[in-house]
Design a protein around this motif. Sequence first.
Motif, short mmCIF file in Angstrom:
data_model
loop_
_atom_site.label_atom_id
_atom_site.label_comp_id
_atom_site.label_asym_id
_atom_site.label_seq_id
_atom_site.Cartn_x
_atom_site.Cartn_y
_atom_site.Cartn_z
N ALA A 3 1.88 3.75 -8.66
CA ALA A 3 1.37 2.39 -8.43
C ALA A 3 1.90 1.43 -9.49
CB ALA A 3 -0.15 2.39 -8.43
N SER A 58 -2.08 -0.82 -3.79
CA SER A 58 -3.17 0.12 -3.50
C SER A 58 -2.60 1.48 -3.09
CB SER A 58 -4.06 -0.43 -2.38
OG SER A 58 -3.29 -0.72 -1.23
N GLU A 59 -3.45 2.47 -3.09
CA GLU A 59 -3.07 3.82 -2.68
C GLU A 59 -4.13 4.31 -1.69
OE1 GLU A 59 -2.58 6.28 -6.10
OE2 GLU A 59 -1.22 4.91 -7.11
N ASN A 66 0.84 -1.20 0.00
CA ASN A 66 0.00 0.00 0.00
C ASN A 66 0.87 1.25 0.00
OD1 ASN A 66 -2.54 1.49 0.28
ND2 ASN A 66 -1.76 2.02 2.31
N ILE A 67 0.60 2.14 -0.93
CA ILE A 67 1.34 3.40 -1.04
C ILE A 67 0.57 4.48 -0.29
CG2 ILE A 67 2.28 5.13 -2.60
CD1 ILE A 67 2.11 2.99 -4.83
N LYS A 68 1.21 5.04 0.72
CA LYS A 68 0.59 6.15 1.45
C LYS A 68 0.98 7.46 0.76
CE LYS A 68 0.35 3.98 6.02
NZ LYS A 68 0.74 4.12 7.44
N LEU A 69 0.10 7.92 -0.10
CA LEU A 69 0.43 9.10 -0.90
C LEU A 69 0.66 10.35 -0.05
CD1 LEU A 69 -2.05 8.68 -3.91
CD2 LEU A 69 0.41 8.21 -3.84
#
Length: 291
Positions: free
Chosen positions: A61, A87-88, A41-44
């Motif tokens: 992503a 995911s983001e 998971n990408i923590k924007l």
Amino acid sequence: MIKIDAMMVCLDLSDIDEKLVAFSRTICERMQVGKVYFVHNIKLYELGDDFREMFGDVDLAQEVEGNINDIVDEQFANKTAYEVLVSEEPNTEVILADLVKRYNIKLTLLGKKMSTKSTGSLGTKLLRILPCSVLVFPETASFNIQKVLVPIDFSDTSVHALRLSKNLSDQLGLQLEIMHVYRLPSQFFPLISEEKAVRKAEEVVKGKFADLQKRHNEIAGIPYTLVRAANKSIAERISLHLEKGRHDLLVLGLKGNNPLPSLSLGSVPTEMYNTDINVPLWLVYSEEVIK
């Protein structure tokens, strides 16, 4: 026979990812696994303005997914079906818990760095929120598992962990040992002798083992060790026994019977997770608890 319909491997784009992917391959080679999901998971919101100025509208992503695919292609190389999910979302714990429910994940593989490198706070949160069993793989652990240690306190939770460990050992030809750590009611000393108290305590525990073996014949032949906690915590005694016995895997049951998430793990699994041990730690929920 233990079957894992779906397994999730949590990656964080650090050096431990390659070890996790390779360990997941080992699991698939030795056990029946239906499908593996490699997730990140990408923590924007954690990306600073400097990053956005430098890279602009790059599809992060897609780049991350490509990076994970490269690692999987190199380290996994298995016939087991797999999928990479990136995911983001702002909350990693929530999205991973959702994936567990959506894909009916039975086991999550989670990497753990030594305490000098990481606080482990995300891992602790995941243990409290993921509705599935979790296999924690320390960065210093080995893939070669031959000896299994399962500490029990005679609760339904620990008996489930013991029966799973027995099935695992039979399936993979592993050596299994049961451990129980007991405490003496020190407030009664010196009214009674310590020697007498130890003898009585071990007599009571041996009676519990005999009753357990009668109820579950399949565990009758498994060797067990009684250890007095004395001036150490139960988790500390388990850690010492792990090192002394040169075990390769630790299995603990998770309670999960308290409506408050912060109280659902049990103190021993929590302390063991926060301890720098060098073997994988399998924290197991029973199907009844998960439901």
